[in-house]
Design an enzyme around this catalytic site. Structure first.
Site, PDB file in Angstrom:
ATOM      1  CB  THR A 173      90.851  60.035  51.475  1.00  0.00           C
ATOM      2  OG1 THR A 173      90.468  61.291  51.743  1.00  0.00           O
ATOM      3  CG2 THR A 173      90.622  59.366  50.039  1.00  0.00           C
ATOM      4  CG  PHE A 175      93.726  56.480  48.446  1.00  0.00           C
ATOM      5  CD1 PHE A 175      93.645  57.108  47.453  1.00  0.00           C
ATOM      6  CD2 PHE A 175      93.801  57.028  49.729  1.00  0.00           C
ATOM      7  CE1 PHE A 175      93.649  58.464  47.605  1.00  0.00           C
ATOM      8  CE2 PHE A 175      93.853  58.566  50.007  1.00  0.00           C
ATOM      9  CZ  PHE A 175      93.971  59.179  48.866  1.00  0.00           C
TER      10      PHE A 175
END
Length: 285
Positions: A173, A175
């Site tokens: 992921t 960010f």
């Protein structure tokens, strides 16, 4: 402003919490019930930064972030890539043989389909991974497990029955690190990245013309995503990442051309590229 505190969406032990701790070791983390709440906490000075997910290598973009960022009044001052390593967590006394259900966020459940099939577990949707771990810990018993992080197991006192149960090893992921203040890195910073949004004018070939300046000025565009604005099918906004510093001559020329063909253009921030981004670039397409 609360110094050395970083906000995130979710309960303690969420992957966003893990990202905060990895990127800013020693900082306090501030759990928030929603992305909006994390942004409000930052605007109100209850934290110094906020860690907000923008895309995942398996699930794609995080839609709410794209909707919220442009009008948040906040700025992107960094990026972080966090490897998502799902664990199968259960209360003490539970074993693989006793489990019947696995609780987690729907995206996480979609990333462990092989485990669910092999162990014949019923998937139970919860609001988030850490919340699932909290629920399973409170419920107790030997039939319910959670798909969550190793940190969640530590926080909620659960046993880790299996680690790395995700179907794909590249599950990562990305960010955005947000701040109340715009702060560009020095112009001579190696490998800067600039993030911006724009909306083109409603004329033929507007997008082609708007992006032409990046090609003619040798600017590499690494991200271009479109999404609807205000529920109108004719109103499209684009979110972009490009290599380069906003104050560099090449990027300034590209932005001048972009602005000419756009009805709205806004730089959200500039920051050094994360090492993970550079590793992927070095590995090639």
């Amino acid at each position: 402003m609360t110094a050395n505190t970083i906000a995130f969406q979710g309960l303690p032990g969420a992957y966003s919490d893990l990202a905060c701790r990895a990127a800013y070791p020693g900082w306090a983390t501030l759990p928030c019930p929603s992305f909006e709440a994390a942004m409000v906490a930052l605007r109100e000075g209850r934290c110094e930064l906020a860690m907000l997910p923008c895309e995942n290598s398996l699930a794609g973009r995080v839609p709410d972030i794209h909707r919220l960022l442009p009008d948040s009044g906040l700025f992107v001052v960094g990026e972080h890539f966090q490897r998502v390593e799902h664990c199968l967590l259960a209360p003490k006394g539970a074993t693989l043989a006793t489990l019947k259900r696995a609780h987690s966020h729907p995206v996480a459940l979609g990333q462990v389909l092989r485990l669910l099939k092999e162990k014949k577990l019923e998937a139970v949707i919860e609001a988030d991974t850490a919340g699932a771990a909290h629920l399973v810990a409170e419920r107790g018993g030997v039939e319910d497990a959670a798909i969550a992080s190793e940190l969640a197991a530590e926080i909620y006192g659960l046993d880790i029955l299996e680690k790395n149960v995700e179907d794909e090893a590249h599950n990562t992921t990305r960010f955005y690190v947000m701040s109340r203040e715009r702060r560009y890195p020095p112009i001579d910073t190696p490998n800067p990245v600039t993030t911006f949004v724009f909306r083109v004018r409603s004329v033929p070939a507007a997008l082609y013309k708007a992006l032409g300046g990046f090609a003619t000025n040798g600017v590499n565009m690494t991200k271009l995503e479109s999404y609807m604005v205000g529920g109108r099918f004719s109103a499209t906004q684009f979110l972009c990442d490009v290599d380069g510093h906003p104050d560099s001559p090449a990027l300034q020329r590209a932005f001048e051309e972009l602005a000419f063909f756009s009805r709205e253009f806004r730089i959200l921030g500039a920051y050094p590229a994360h090492p993970y981004r550079l590793e992927q670039a070095a590995a090639g397409d």
